[in-house]
Design a protein around this motif. Structure first.
Motif: not given
Length: 346
Positions: A170-180, A182-191
């Motif tokens: 689970y990721l917190s403070n996601t609202e402090q990142l831009s959409h791009e 946050l998307g990059e981070l979530m894809v990296f973690i999923q990999n």
């Protein structure tokens, strides 16, 4: 036979976020839950003054009922609590500076001696601070009493060791990142962990609330295979929504010249965030297990007396942003040993 009780493991660096997760678990279940903090005393902090972020920026623990400092004492406590009929569940908050692999191995080997099962492993990430932790110069040392060895890890390695064992992230403070971003981070973690559920903390769900089976402790052993399979399944297609994050697997039937491979490490492109794999040299009968996190590269050497260990003698997996796969492949080809008429050409 008495019914086993669930044990939920929570990892992560943030006090506030882990407290939030623990409160949600307690509030959702309406059961008698005890929170144990495991803070080992054989792990020490290594502080680097040049790191711009103080330790308190990364590390803190959640509110707990009791603190335990050694694995034997933790096993004893779990054995005692298994007989407590007024207790429904335990949440085990693992202090950020811990050797989680050793802890999980001990819990697994002792599982038959008490009526607890590891129901799930939740890892909590501060999305705003993830990359600062990942590339932090601070580190930890772990003293292995039995072998008289001292192991050293960076914060990034400690973070990844926890994350790659988790089944819910689970990721917190996601609202402090831009959409791009946050998307990059979530894809990296999923990999990094293809089998895990990855979502925002605010979207935390309870799909495993009625789960009756234990967390698969052997899943971590299959992680590398899962990552390889993920790359294979996507190798012939363009995946939409990856935000520039790519996975590339280099494979060769030839062994490497390790001295050349070390030179490759010094020139590793900055776009590579995570690299792992193995190289087997049949001439020296040595297996090199390689793990890179950020600026840190760990290499373990093992003597393997087997000519049939694997058909692929060299295999490395890369995860990064907009990787130049041709460049990486060319650099690694230059590291290979090639045989001609029983001679080795360098």
């Amino acid at each position: 036979m008495e019914k086993q009780k669930p044990l939920t493991v929570v990892t992560g660096f943030s006090l506030k976020d882990k407290c939030d997760v623990i409160r949600r678990i307690q509030g959702n279940k309406k059961k008698n839950i005890k929170v144990i903090l495991f803070r080992p005393t054989d792990v020490k902090l290594v502080i680097h003054s040049e790191d711009p972020f103080p330790l308190t920026h990364f590390i803190s623990e959640a509110v707990h009922h009791v603190e335990i400092n050694t694995i034997p004492n933790l096993i004893t406590a779990l054995e005692e609590e298994s007989c407590n009929h007024h207790l429904d569940e335990i949440i085990l908050d693992i202090h950020p500076i811990s050797d989680q692999h050793s802890l999980f191995e001990s819990l697994t080997s002792q599982n038959g001696n008490y009526n607890w099962f590891i129901k799930s492993h939740i890892h909590v990430i501060d999305a705003r601070d993830f990359w600062f932790s990942y590339y932090s110069e601070h580190g930890i040392t772990i003293s292995e009493i039995d072998s008289n060895l001292t192991l050293e890890y960076t914060f990034g390695e400690t973070l990844i060791n926890q994350l790659e064992l988790a089944e819910m992230i689970y990721l917190s403070n996601t609202e402090q990142l831009s959409h791009e971003r946050l998307g990059e981070l979530m894809v990296f973690i999923q990999n990094l962990q293809p089998k895990a559920l990855v979502s925002k903390l605010n979207d935390m769900n309870w799909r495993n609330e009625d789960k009756k089976t234990a967390f698969d402790m052997k899943a971590a052993c299959h992680l590398y295979v899962d990552q390889i399979n993920l790359f294979t399944s996507r190798s012939n297609m363009k995946v939409i929504g990856q935000y520039g994050i790519e996975t590339f697997v280099y494979q060769s039937f030839s062994p490497v010249d390790f001295s050349r491979l070390e030179q490759f490490f010094t020139k590793l492109p900055s776009e590579v965030f995570r690299m792992k794999g193995r190289c087997y040299n049949p001439f020296t009968q040595e297996l090199y297990s390689i793990s890179q996190v950020g600026s840190s590269i760990q290499v373990d050497t093992t003597n393997i007396y087997s000519e049939n260990l694997t058909n692929t003698l060299t295999e490395l997996l890369f995860i990064g942003s907009e990787l130049n796969q041709e460049e990486i492949e060319t650099m690694l080809n230059d590291c290979l040993q090639i045989q001609y008429d029983n001679r080795i050409a360098y």
